[in-house]
Design a protein around this motif. Structure first.
Motif, PDB file in Angstrom:
ATOM      1  N   LEU A  24       0.854  -1.191   0.000  1.00  0.00           N
ATOM      2  CA  LEU A  24       0.000   0.000   0.000  1.00  0.00           C
ATOM      3  C   LEU A  24       0.887   1.237   0.000  1.00  0.00           C
ATOM      4  O   LEU A  24       1.835   1.328   0.788  1.00  0.00           O
ATOM      5  CB  LEU A  24      -0.893   0.015   1.245  1.00  0.00           C
ATOM      6  CG  LEU A  24      -1.783  -1.212   1.451  1.00  0.00           C
ATOM      7  CD1 LEU A  24      -2.507  -1.116   2.786  1.00  0.00           C
ATOM      8  CD2 LEU A  24      -2.779  -1.338   0.306  1.00  0.00           C
ATOM      9  N   GLU A  25       0.598   2.172  -0.906  1.00  0.00           N
ATOM     10  CA  GLU A  25       1.398   3.399  -0.964  1.00  0.00           C
ATOM     11  C   GLU A  25       1.373   4.110   0.383  1.00  0.00           C
ATOM     12  O   GLU A  25       2.388   4.611   0.859  1.00  0.00           O
ATOM     13  CB  GLU A  25       0.851   4.313  -2.059  1.00  0.00           C
ATOM     14  CG  GLU A  25       1.727   5.520  -2.312  1.00  0.00           C
ATOM     15  CD  GLU A  25       1.262   6.313  -3.522  1.00  0.00           C
ATOM     16  OE1 GLU A  25       1.380   7.542  -3.467  1.00  0.00           O
ATOM     17  OE2 GLU A  25       0.790   5.702  -4.496  1.00  0.00           O
ATOM     18  N   ASN A  26       0.205   4.144   1.001  1.00  0.00           N
ATOM     19  CA  ASN A  26       0.038   4.704   2.343  1.00  0.00           C
ATOM     20  C   ASN A  26      -0.756   3.703   3.160  1.00  0.00           C
ATOM     21  O   ASN A  26      -1.723   3.113   2.662  1.00  0.00           O
ATOM     22  CB  ASN A  26      -0.730   6.028   2.299  1.00  0.00           C
ATOM     23  CG  ASN A  26       0.037   7.094   1.550  1.00  0.00           C
ATOM     24  OD1 ASN A  26       1.156   7.425   1.907  1.00  0.00           O
ATOM     25  ND2 ASN A  26      -0.556   7.616   0.494  1.00  0.00           N
ATOM     26  N   PRO A  27      -0.387   3.500   4.423  1.00  0.00           N
ATOM     27  CA  PRO A  27      -1.167   2.584   5.251  1.00  0.00           C
ATOM     28  C   PRO A  27      -2.630   3.042   5.338  1.00  0.00           C
ATOM     29  O   PRO A  27      -2.924   4.233   5.260  1.00  0.00           O
ATOM     30  CB  PRO A  27      -0.498   2.677   6.628  1.00  0.00           C
ATOM     31  CG  PRO A  27       0.873   3.198   6.351  1.00  0.00           C
ATOM     32  CD  PRO A  27       0.738   4.075   5.144  1.00  0.00           C
ATOM     33  N   ILE A  28      -3.528   2.073   5.479  1.00  0.00           N
ATOM     34  CA  ILE A  28      -4.933   2.384   5.708  1.00  0.00           C
ATOM     35  C   ILE A  28      -5.060   2.796   7.173  1.00  0.00           C
ATOM     36  O   ILE A  28      -4.595   2.081   8.062  1.00  0.00           O
ATOM     37  CB  ILE A  28      -5.818   1.159   5.431  1.00  0.00           C
ATOM     38  CG1 ILE A  28      -5.701   0.740   3.963  1.00  0.00           C
ATOM     39  CG2 ILE A  28      -7.267   1.440   5.803  1.00  0.00           C
ATOM     40  CD1 ILE A  28      -6.342  -0.591   3.659  1.00  0.00           C
ATOM     41  N   GLN A  29      -5.662   3.951   7.417  1.00  0.00           N
ATOM     42  CA  GLN A  29      -5.812   4.433   8.787  1.00  0.00           C
ATOM     43  C   GLN A  29      -7.256   4.805   9.044  1.00  0.00           C
ATOM     44  O   GLN A  29      -7.983   5.197   8.129  1.00  0.00           O
ATOM     45  CB  GLN A  29      -4.913   5.639   9.029  1.00  0.00           C
ATOM     46  CG  GLN A  29      -3.449   5.314   8.869  1.00  0.00           C
ATOM     47  CD  GLN A  29      -2.557   6.513   9.120  1.00  0.00           C
ATOM     48  OE1 GLN A  29      -3.003   7.642   9.177  1.00  0.00           O
ATOM     49  NE2 GLN A  29      -1.271   6.255   9.287  1.00  0.00           N
ATOM     50  N   GLY A  30      -7.664   4.676  10.288  1.00  0.00           N
ATOM     51  CA  GLY A  30      -9.019   5.054  10.642  1.00  0.00           C
ATOM     52  C   GLY A  30      -9.223   5.016  12.137  1.00  0.00           C
ATOM     53  O   GLY A  30      -8.301   4.762  12.915  1.00  0.00           O
ATOM     54  N   VAL A  31     -10.467   5.261  12.523  1.00  0.00           N
ATOM     55  CA  VAL A  31     -10.845   5.264  13.935  1.00  0.00           C
ATOM     56  C   VAL A  31     -12.153   4.494  14.074  1.00  0.00           C
ATOM     57  O   VAL A  31     -13.073   4.673  13.272  1.00  0.00           O
ATOM     58  CB  VAL A  31     -11.031   6.706  14.462  1.00  0.00           C
ATOM     59  CG1 VAL A  31     -11.509   6.707  15.902  1.00  0.00           C
ATOM     60  CG2 VAL A  31      -9.757   7.510  14.310  1.00  0.00           C
ATOM     61  N   LYS A  32     -12.235   3.634  15.072  1.00  0.00           N
ATOM     62  CA  LYS A  32     -13.461   2.918  15.421  1.00  0.00           C
ATOM     63  C   LYS A  32     -13.799   3.279  16.861  1.00  0.00           C
ATOM     64  O   LYS A  32     -12.942   3.220  17.743  1.00  0.00           O
ATOM     65  CB  LYS A  32     -13.299   1.403  15.278  1.00  0.00           C
ATOM     66  CG  LYS A  32     -13.023   0.948  13.872  1.00  0.00           C
ATOM     67  CD  LYS A  32     -14.206   1.192  12.973  1.00  0.00           C
ATOM     68  CE  LYS A  32     -13.945   0.709  11.568  1.00  0.00           C
ATOM     69  NZ  LYS A  32     -14.973   1.089  10.628  1.00  0.00           N
ATOM     70  N   LYS A  33     -15.035   3.668  17.096  1.00  0.00           N
ATOM     71  CA  LYS A  33     -15.446   4.070  18.441  1.00  0.00           C
ATOM     72  C   LYS A  33     -15.775   2.889  19.329  1.00  0.00           C
ATOM     73  O   LYS A  33     -15.688   2.971  20.540  1.00  0.00           O
ATOM     74  CB  LYS A  33     -16.644   5.013  18.360  1.00  0.00           C
ATOM     75  CG  LYS A  33     -16.296   6.333  17.722  1.00  0.00           C
ATOM     76  CD  LYS A  33     -17.464   7.275  17.715  1.00  0.00           C
ATOM     77  CE  LYS A  33     -17.040   8.579  17.035  1.00  0.00           C
ATOM     78  NZ  LYS A  33     -18.091   9.558  17.049  1.00  0.00           N
TER      79      LYS A  33
END
Length: 80
Positions: A24-33
């Motif tokens: 992946l060119e950029n890591p997958i990032q996110g937030v889960k509540k």
């Protein structure tokens, strides 16, 4: 809870999946509540070939701690 996911192809060091080629060119990032089991879709398909090994590196962090999971290696056998 924040997360970051990177996929690595054919890591040469079994103990360190980051020795592979990042897919992946950029890591997958996110937030889960809410904690739980989630499916995270890739925005771009990745190509694998027979006998490729894909390692998934998942980093999860909260206000109290930062944990990295290294493992979840998948070997692909695409048949003949």
């Amino acid at each position: 809870m924040k997360y970051s996911i990177q996929l690595y192809k054919n890591p040469w060091d079994v103990a360190d999946p980051t020795t592979g080629t990042p897919l992946l060119e950029n890591p997958i990032q996110g937030v889960k509540k809410i904690s739980g089991q989630y499916t995270i879709d890739l925005s771009t398909p990745i190509e694998v070939e027979k006998d490729d090994v894909i390692a998934v590196c998942l980093t999860v962090s909260s206000d109290r701690e930062n944990v990295t999971f290294l493992g979840s290696k998948v070997a692909f056998d695409l048949g003949n």
